[in-house]
Scaffold this motif. Structure first.
Motif, mmCIF file in Angstrom:
data_model
loop_
_atom_site.group_PDB
_atom_site.id
_atom_site.type_symbol
_atom_site.label_atom_id
_atom_site.label_comp_id
_atom_site.label_asym_id
_atom_site.label_seq_id
_atom_site.Cartn_x
_atom_site.Cartn_y
_atom_site.Cartn_z
ATOM 1 N N LEU A 213 12.577 -2.418 5.031
ATOM 2 C CA LEU A 213 11.868 -1.556 4.082
ATOM 3 C C LEU A 213 12.383 -1.808 2.661
ATOM 4 O O LEU A 213 11.603 -1.975 1.719
ATOM 5 C CB LEU A 213 12.067 -0.088 4.478
ATOM 6 N N HIS A 214 13.717 -1.855 2.522
ATOM 7 C CA HIS A 214 14.267 -2.070 1.180
ATOM 8 C C HIS A 214 13.942 -3.457 0.662
ATOM 9 O O HIS A 214 13.675 -3.628 -0.533
ATOM 10 C CB HIS A 214 15.767 -1.763 1.173
ATOM 11 N N ALA A 215 13.905 -4.426 1.552
ATOM 12 C CA ALA A 215 13.516 -5.779 1.125
ATOM 13 C C ALA A 215 12.064 -5.784 0.634
ATOM 14 O O ALA A 215 11.721 -6.458 -0.339
ATOM 15 C CB ALA A 215 13.719 -6.769 2.275
ATOM 16 N N THR A 216 11.203 -5.026 1.310
ATOM 17 C CA THR A 216 9.805 -4.945 0.882
ATOM 18 C C THR A 216 9.702 -4.264 -0.479
ATOM 19 O O THR A 216 8.952 -4.705 -1.355
ATOM 20 C CB THR A 216 8.968 -4.183 1.934
ATOM 21 N N LEU A 217 10.470 -3.180 -0.663
ATOM 22 C CA LEU A 217 10.455 -2.501 -1.968
ATOM 23 C C LEU A 217 10.962 -3.438 -3.071
ATOM 24 O O LEU A 217 10.427 -3.439 -4.186
ATOM 25 C CB LEU A 217 11.288 -1.215 -1.904
ATOM 26 N N ASP A 218 11.963 -4.278 -2.747
ATOM 27 C CA ASP A 218 12.442 -5.275 -3.718
ATOM 28 C C ASP A 218 11.342 -6.279 -4.044
ATOM 29 O O ASP A 218 11.177 -6.692 -5.188
ATOM 30 C CB ASP A 218 13.647 -6.047 -3.157
ATOM 31 N N ARG B 115 2.242 1.890 -4.943
ATOM 32 C CA ARG B 115 2.759 2.664 -3.800
ATOM 33 C C ARG B 115 2.798 1.783 -2.564
ATOM 34 O O ARG B 115 1.876 1.005 -2.315
ATOM 35 C CB ARG B 115 1.839 3.829 -3.474
ATOM 36 N N LEU B 116 3.841 1.986 -1.786
ATOM 37 C CA LEU B 116 3.952 1.271 -0.515
ATOM 38 C C LEU B 116 3.412 2.142 0.613
ATOM 39 O O LEU B 116 3.899 3.255 0.839
ATOM 40 C CB LEU B 116 5.417 0.919 -0.249
ATOM 41 N N LEU B 117 2.401 1.628 1.294
ATOM 42 C CA LEU B 117 1.925 2.261 2.520
ATOM 43 C C LEU B 117 2.481 1.447 3.685
ATOM 44 O O LEU B 117 2.205 0.251 3.803
ATOM 45 C CB LEU B 117 0.391 2.264 2.557
ATOM 46 N N ALA B 118 3.303 2.081 4.513
ATOM 47 C CA ALA B 118 3.911 1.394 5.658
ATOM 48 C C ALA B 118 2.930 1.448 6.827
ATOM 49 O O ALA B 118 2.582 2.533 7.294
ATOM 50 C CB ALA B 118 5.230 2.055 6.032
ATOM 51 N N VAL B 119 2.468 0.282 7.268
ATOM 52 C CA VAL B 119 1.456 0.227 8.332
ATOM 53 C C VAL B 119 2.157 0.157 9.683
ATOM 54 O O VAL B 119 2.761 -0.853 10.038
ATOM 55 C CB VAL B 119 0.512 -0.965 8.127
#
Ligand SMILES: *Cc1c(COP(=O)(O)O)cnc(C)c1O
Length: 251
Positions: A25-30, A47-51
């Motif tokens: 998750l943090h890698a995706t936010l980075d 915004r991040l929508l986690a699928v």
């Protein structure tokens, strides 16, 4: 809202995968932060929508406990089950699957957002069925920019009249547009699709519609989507790992 209430206990699940989820998750936010930097946008504007489709409740909880609060689901029966199990958590649920008339009832009760709206009939049903104690359902119209008949979404020529009709429905808030480029097309072709969606949103704004959302970009193409103005990226694989096949007794 009995459909949305807590039901059974979570299943057991591989602890190793669960432990990786906060890091992923943090890698995706980075990744999102780097992509917004690269085109002079603020990371907060996307915004991040986690699928979480096909993934167990434990995986959702592990992302939730790492700070993620918006989750996207495609398969309604599976989603209702998870929403019930997680009813005690203030999660914002987004329905990103294909709508059908027989699904609007549950979708209108158990979700905050719908990303794949593609006709007025479904929009009217969702508006009529949205419980009055809930805020209006936030909706994006899906636009078919790949020209493939098999793909979901409305043809671009029909977008403006549909958007106008949806915008006045009392229990829906039209937020913007969503698209899915053909996953097999080149990066250039995908980026052109994202650019086209951005132009369609601008056209709606020029027609005085109050819309602000571009739901576009998945694990494979989020940089291109952000460069073209995505405000919500829908990311599954990058956060939760590869998926098992779609559950059978579901649609
Ligand atoms: C599955 C899915 C996603 C996530 O795709 P990934 O490639 O796993 O990131 C995004 N949007 C929709 C509509 C999906 O069905």
């Amino acid at each position: 809202m009995s459909e949305c209430r807590r039901s059974s206990q979570p299943d057991t699940h591989n602890i190793v995968i669960m432990k990786q989820i906060p890091d992923r998750l943090h890698a995706t936010l980075d990744r999102i932060a780097r992509a917004t930097d690269a085109c002079g946008r603020n990371a907060d504007d996307v915004r991040l929508l986690a699928v979480s489709k096909t993934k167990p409740v434990e995986d959702i909880l592990s992302a939730y406990n790492a700070g993620q609060n918006a989750f996207g689901e495609n398969y309604l029966q599976e989603a209702l089950h998870k929403i019930a199990q997680l009813a005690d958590h203030p999660i914002e649920w987004h329905y990103i699957g294909r709508l059908q008339s027989n699904k609007t009832h549950d979708v209108s009760r158990c979700f905050a957002w719908v990303h794949g709206l593609e006709n007025l009939k479904h929009a009217r049903r969702l508006s009529e069925q949205r419980p009055s104690k809930l805020p209006p359902l936030q909706v994006c119209i899906q636009v078919n920019l790949s020209g493939e008949a098999s793909k979901g979404g409305i043809a671009p020529e029909a977008l403006l009249p549909l958007a106008r009709a949806v915008a006045i429905l009392p229990r829906l808030t039209l937020r913007g547009l969503m698209t899915m480029p053909n996953p097999n097309s080149s990066n250039e072709a995908q980026r052109a699709v994202f650019a086209s969606l951005r132009e369609h949103l601008a056209r709606l704004r020029n027609a005085d519609l109050d819309v602000d959302t571009l739901s576009m970009g998945m694990s494979g193409d989020l940089e291109d989507a952000i460069a073209e103005g995505a405000t919500i990226v829908r990311i599954g694989t990058d956060i939760f790992g590869p998926r098992q096949p779609k559950p059978t007794a579901d649609g």
